[in-house]
Structures are given as C-alpha cells and as structure tokens.
Design a protein around this motif. Sequence first.
Motif, PDB file in Angstrom:
ATOM      1  N   GLU A  43      32.772  34.281  40.186  1.00  0.00           N
ATOM      2  CA  GLU A  43      32.351  33.355  41.253  1.00  0.00           C
ATOM      3  C   GLU A  43      33.015  33.408  42.458  1.00  0.00           C
ATOM      4  N   ARG A  44      34.388  33.590  42.219  1.00  0.00           N
ATOM      5  CA  ARG A  44      35.369  33.600  43.649  1.00  0.00           C
ATOM      6  C   ARG A  44      35.624  35.095  44.003  1.00  0.00           C
ATOM      7  N   LEU A  45      35.899  35.962  43.104  1.00  0.00           N
ATOM      8  CA  LEU A  45      36.180  37.487  43.612  1.00  0.00           C
ATOM      9  C   LEU A  45      34.929  38.103  44.440  1.00  0.00           C
ATOM     10  N   PRO A  46      33.803  38.044  43.922  1.00  0.00           N
ATOM     11  CA  PRO A  46      32.804  38.704  44.806  1.00  0.00           C
ATOM     12  C   PRO A  46      32.707  38.156  46.343  1.00  0.00           C
ATOM     13  N   LYS A  47      33.275  36.932  46.600  1.00  0.00           N
ATOM     14  CA  LYS A  47      33.379  36.495  48.006  1.00  0.00           C
ATOM     15  C   LYS A  47      34.393  37.065  48.680  1.00  0.00           C
ATOM     16  N   ILE A  48      35.566  37.201  47.838  1.00  0.00           N
ATOM     17  CA  ILE A  48      36.778  37.920  48.410  1.00  0.00           C
ATOM     18  C   ILE A  48      36.637  39.504  48.730  1.00  0.00           C
ATOM     19  N   ASN A  49      36.340  39.871  47.507  1.00  0.00           N
ATOM     20  CA  ASN A  49      36.315  41.392  47.730  1.00  0.00           C
ATOM     21  C   ASN A  49      35.155  41.877  46.521  1.00  0.00           C
ATOM     22  N   PRO A  50      34.012  42.119  47.448  1.00  0.00           N
ATOM     23  CA  PRO A  50      32.728  42.632  46.417  1.00  0.00           C
ATOM     24  C   PRO A  50      33.124  43.886  45.686  1.00  0.00           C
ATOM     25  N   LEU A  51      33.790  44.764  46.082  1.00  0.00           N
ATOM     26  CA  LEU A  51      33.776  46.307  45.440  1.00  0.00           C
ATOM     27  C   LEU A  51      34.851  45.961  44.310  1.00  0.00           C
ATOM     28  N   VAL A  52      35.917  45.368  44.651  1.00  0.00           N
ATOM     29  CA  VAL A  52      36.578  44.918  43.113  1.00  0.00           C
ATOM     30  C   VAL A  52      35.984  44.171  42.279  1.00  0.00           C
ATOM     31  N   ALA A  53      35.170  43.213  42.575  1.00  0.00           N
ATOM     32  CA  ALA A  53      34.297  42.527  41.767  1.00  0.00           C
ATOM     33  C   ALA A  53      33.263  43.248  40.686  1.00  0.00           C
TER      34      ALA A  53
END
Length: 84
Positions: A43-53
């Motif tokens: 949930e949180r990571l895609p908002k922060i950094n979609p590539l890493v997610a």
Amino acid sequence: MKDYIEERAMEIAEYIINQKATVRQTAKVFGVSKSTVHKDVTERLPKINPLVANQVKRILDKNKAERHIRGGKATKLKYRNSHE
C-alpha cells in the motif's frame, strides 16, 4: 504519511530486493509484524516509489508461488531429525 514510515518502507523494500527475503524473514529482521511489512510494500511503497514496488512485488509473488515447496522441505527435515 510520516517520514519514519516512508523510510521504513524503503528500507524494507531494499532488504527484500537484496536478500530475496520473504515477508516473515523481513518482519523478523525489522522487528515489526508481517502485517506491517505487507502493508508497507503493497500500500505505502507504490505511492513512494512505484518502480521499487514492482521489483518487490515480483519477488514476493515468486516467494508465494514457492512457499508450498519450502513448507514441504521444512516438514521433511523436522520429521527426519526427530526420528534419528
């Protein structure tokens, strides 16, 4: 979102990518629950950094596909060690 939560989410993501770790292993290392790790990376990571997610998602999907194999190996070892 609080800064420390974003930092934790990124640290967790880096750990999962570098170690090819499972959610359970990651939770143990970071001292948080499996639910927290899962929420951070889904949930949180895609908002922060979609590539890493996306990288993390691929690793976790692979782990999920292989978990029945790891479970079988663990059970086999458990019974092999207890009967020796």
